[in-house]
Design a protein around this motif. Sequence first.
Motif, short mmCIF file in Angstrom:
data_model
loop_
_atom_site.label_atom_id
_atom_site.label_comp_id
_atom_site.label_asym_id
_atom_site.label_seq_id
_atom_site.Cartn_x
_atom_site.Cartn_y
_atom_site.Cartn_z
N MET A 1 34.30 41.08 38.65
CA MET A 1 35.00 42.16 39.32
C MET A 1 34.40 43.52 38.95
O MET A 1 34.38 44.41 39.77
N LYS A 2 33.94 43.66 37.71
CA LYS A 2 33.37 44.94 37.31
C LYS A 2 32.19 45.32 38.19
O LYS A 2 32.03 46.48 38.56
N ALA A 3 31.35 44.33 38.52
CA ALA A 3 30.19 44.62 39.37
C ALA A 3 30.63 45.09 40.75
O ALA A 3 30.06 46.03 41.30
N LEU A 4 31.67 44.47 41.28
CA LEU A 4 32.16 44.86 42.60
C LEU A 4 32.69 46.29 42.58
O LEU A 4 32.36 47.09 43.45
N THR A 37 26.13 30.81 43.40
CA THR A 37 27.19 30.89 42.40
C THR A 37 28.06 32.12 42.66
O THR A 37 29.29 32.05 42.61
N ALA A 38 27.42 33.24 42.95
CA ALA A 38 28.17 34.47 43.24
C ALA A 38 29.08 34.28 44.45
O ALA A 38 30.23 34.69 44.43
N ARG A 39 28.55 33.64 45.48
CA ARG A 39 29.36 33.42 46.69
C ARG A 39 30.58 32.56 46.38
O ARG A 39 31.68 32.85 46.83
N SER A 44 36.42 32.39 45.66
CA SER A 44 37.57 32.08 44.83
C SER A 44 38.44 33.33 44.62
O SER A 44 39.67 33.27 44.69
N LEU A 45 37.78 34.47 44.37
CA LEU A 45 38.52 35.73 44.22
C LEU A 45 39.22 36.12 45.52
O LEU A 45 40.32 36.65 45.50
N GLU A 46 38.59 35.82 46.64
CA GLU A 46 39.24 36.10 47.92
C GLU A 46 40.47 35.22 48.10
O GLU A 46 41.53 35.70 48.53
N LEU A 52 38.33 41.30 49.54
CA LEU A 52 38.22 41.08 50.98
C LEU A 52 36.80 40.65 51.30
O LEU A 52 35.86 41.12 50.67
N CYS A 53 36.67 39.77 52.28
CA CYS A 53 35.35 39.32 52.74
C CYS A 53 35.21 39.71 54.20
O CYS A 53 36.18 39.63 54.97
#
Length: 77
Positions: A1-4, A37-39, A44-46, A52-53
């Motif tokens: 989340m920090k990167a986002l 892996t990021a996707r 999962s976070l979505e 939001l995606c």
Amino acid sequence: MKALYSLCQNVHPPPPDPILWPKTRQLADACNEDIYTARLLLLSLEKDGKVLCSHRSVQNSLRWYPVSPCDAEAEQR
């Protein structure tokens, strides 16, 4: 989340146009993860309601945006 959060400026509703949201590749690179892996992590976070995606390709990439600025403050603690 920090990167986002670091790739999104001024996380306040309503979200900006999805073309301004970070790409999966940008987030993967920021986290030193491969794009697949990021996707999976982002999906999962979505599902958890944290991001939001774009769900449609924007310039051939999925784009991501945090749901709440409150999460940014919690992540920094």
